[in-house]
Motif scaffolding. Structure first.
Motif, PDB file in Angstrom:
ATOM      1  N   TYR A 187       1.571  -1.803   8.523  1.00  0.00           N
ATOM      2  CA  TYR A 187       0.443  -2.728   8.472  1.00  0.00           C
ATOM      3  C   TYR A 187      -0.934  -2.106   8.405  1.00  0.00           C
ATOM      4  CZ  TYR A 187       3.829  -6.335   9.523  1.00  0.00           C
ATOM      5  OH  TYR A 187       4.900  -7.183   9.453  1.00  0.00           O
ATOM      6  N   ASP A 224      -3.954   3.825   5.284  1.00  0.00           N
ATOM      7  CA  ASP A 224      -3.585   4.079   3.898  1.00  0.00           C
ATOM      8  C   ASP A 224      -2.076   4.162   3.686  1.00  0.00           C
ATOM      9  OD1 ASP A 224      -6.157   3.993   2.919  1.00  0.00           O
ATOM     10  OD2 ASP A 224      -6.499   6.143   3.192  1.00  0.00           O
ATOM     11  N   SER A 283       0.150   2.351   4.864  1.00  0.00           N
ATOM     12  CA  SER A 283       0.704   1.007   4.724  1.00  0.00           C
ATOM     13  C   SER A 283       0.597   0.484   3.296  1.00  0.00           C
ATOM     14  CB  SER A 283       0.007   0.037   5.687  1.00  0.00           C
ATOM     15  OG  SER A 283      -1.324  -0.212   5.295  1.00  0.00           O
ATOM     16  N   ARG A 284      -0.279   1.062   2.506  1.00  0.00           N
ATOM     17  CA  ARG A 284      -0.473   0.606   1.125  1.00  0.00           C
ATOM     18  C   ARG A 284       0.723   0.946   0.233  1.00  0.00           C
ATOM     19  NH1 ARG A 284      -5.722  -1.159   0.992  1.00  0.00           N
ATOM     20  NH2 ARG A 284      -7.136  -0.176   2.482  1.00  0.00           N
ATOM     21  N   TRP A 294       4.024  -3.694   0.524  1.00  0.00           N
ATOM     22  CA  TRP A 294       3.241  -4.873   0.174  1.00  0.00           C
ATOM     23  C   TRP A 294       2.782  -5.667   1.398  1.00  0.00           C
ATOM     24  CZ3 TRP A 294       4.763  -9.878   1.287  1.00  0.00           C
ATOM     25  CH2 TRP A 294       6.096 -10.049   1.690  1.00  0.00           C
ATOM     26  N   THR A 334       0.868  -4.616   3.890  1.00  0.00           N
ATOM     27  CA  THR A 334      -0.326  -4.039   4.507  1.00  0.00           C
ATOM     28  C   THR A 334      -1.356  -5.098   4.897  1.00  0.00           C
ATOM     29  OG1 THR A 334      -2.079  -2.406   4.287  1.00  0.00           O
ATOM     30  CG2 THR A 334      -1.475  -3.601   2.277  1.00  0.00           C
ATOM     31  N   GLU A 335      -1.997  -4.865   6.022  1.00  0.00           N
ATOM     32  CA  GLU A 335      -3.131  -5.669   6.459  1.00  0.00           C
ATOM     33  C   GLU A 335      -4.408  -4.826   6.438  1.00  0.00           C
ATOM     34  OE1 GLU A 335      -0.672  -8.450   9.671  1.00  0.00           O
ATOM     35  OE2 GLU A 335      -1.861  -6.779  10.407  1.00  0.00           O
ATOM     36  N   ALA A 336      -4.344  -3.668   5.797  1.00  0.00           N
ATOM     37  CA  ALA A 336      -5.435  -2.698   5.845  1.00  0.00           C
ATOM     38  C   ALA A 336      -6.766  -3.255   5.352  1.00  0.00           C
ATOM     39  CB  ALA A 336      -5.063  -1.442   5.052  1.00  0.00           C
ATOM     40  N   ASP A 337      -6.736  -4.242   4.455  1.00  0.00           N
ATOM     41  CA  ASP A 337      -7.985  -4.792   3.945  1.00  0.00           C
ATOM     42  C   ASP A 337      -8.581  -5.861   4.845  1.00  0.00           C
ATOM     43  OD1 ASP A 337      -7.915  -3.151   1.685  1.00  0.00           O
ATOM     44  OD2 ASP A 337      -6.709  -4.597   0.575  1.00  0.00           O
ATOM     45  N   PRO A 356       7.240   1.152   4.901  1.00  0.00           N
ATOM     46  CA  PRO A 356       6.553   0.833   3.644  1.00  0.00           C
ATOM     47  C   PRO A 356       7.281   1.328   2.395  1.00  0.00           C
ATOM     48  CG  PRO A 356       4.973   1.654   5.233  1.00  0.00           C
ATOM     49  CD  PRO A 356       6.333   1.815   5.844  1.00  0.00           C
TER      50      PRO A 356
END
Length: 179
Positions: free
Chosen positions: A29, A32, A34-35, A38, A40-43, A97
């Motif tokens: 989550y 980077d 986590s990217r 799909w 990911t909450e990174a943004d 991931p």
């Protein structure tokens, strides 16, 4: 069947698994790494997703368990299951991931549903999802979960849950009837 879903062992987590589970959830989550998947909450969130105390609390509670999924010597997925009266709560779901998109998540959620029906006689599974995560909500809807429209606020200011990157975060309750 894809190699990501063969040779799997499901078991309840122990105290010895805490650090590994924290690392798995964080990798799915945050940051980077986590990217690569799909989910990911990174943004939308930075900082931590879970801490060792939170994982240990799930493991120690008599009404919950942390289900782990192992392939050889590696934990590749996990989820929290908690008995809450006639229903069960599904949370802290993470798939490595690099294995996301290979069908492993579908197997984990199906096994989690089977276990709560058999172990606790749960008739429903509940979960909360950040409402802006349309892709994730759609994935759960394809597994039979329905949106309820019932929202709870995101715990802004409590960095144990991350550092929000936007001001419109809230959790939506999703529910599935278990047959």
């Amino acid at each position: 069947m894809d190699t990501a879903t063969t040779g799997l062992l499901f078991r309840d987590a122990t105290h010895a698994d805490v650090a590994t589970l924290v690392a798995l959830v964080e990798s799915a989550y945050r940051g980077d790494a986590s990217r690569a998947g799909w989910t990911t909450e990174a943004d939308i969130l930075q900082g931590q997703r879970v801490d060792p105390e939170g994982v240990l609390e799930v493991i120690k509670s008599p009404d919950s368990r942390m289900l782990t999924v192992w392939r050889q010597d590696e934990v590749v997925a996990c989820c929290q299951l908690e008995r809450r009266g006639g229903h069960a709560y599904f949370g802290m779901f993470a798939v490595s991931p690099t294995l996301q998109g290979a069908g492993l998540g579908k197997l984990v959620i199906a096994e989690a549903e089977r276990r709560v029906r058999e172990t606790w006689a749960a008739t429903e599974m509940h979960m909360t999802v950040i409402s802006v995560r349309a892709d994730l909500i759609a994935w759960y809807e394809r597994r039979g979960y329905r949106r309820t429209g019932r929202m709870t606020p995101f715990p802004y200011g409590d960095e144990r849950f991350g550092i929000p990157q936007r001001d419109d975060l809230q959790f939506e309750l999703l529910v599935k009837e278990l047959g």
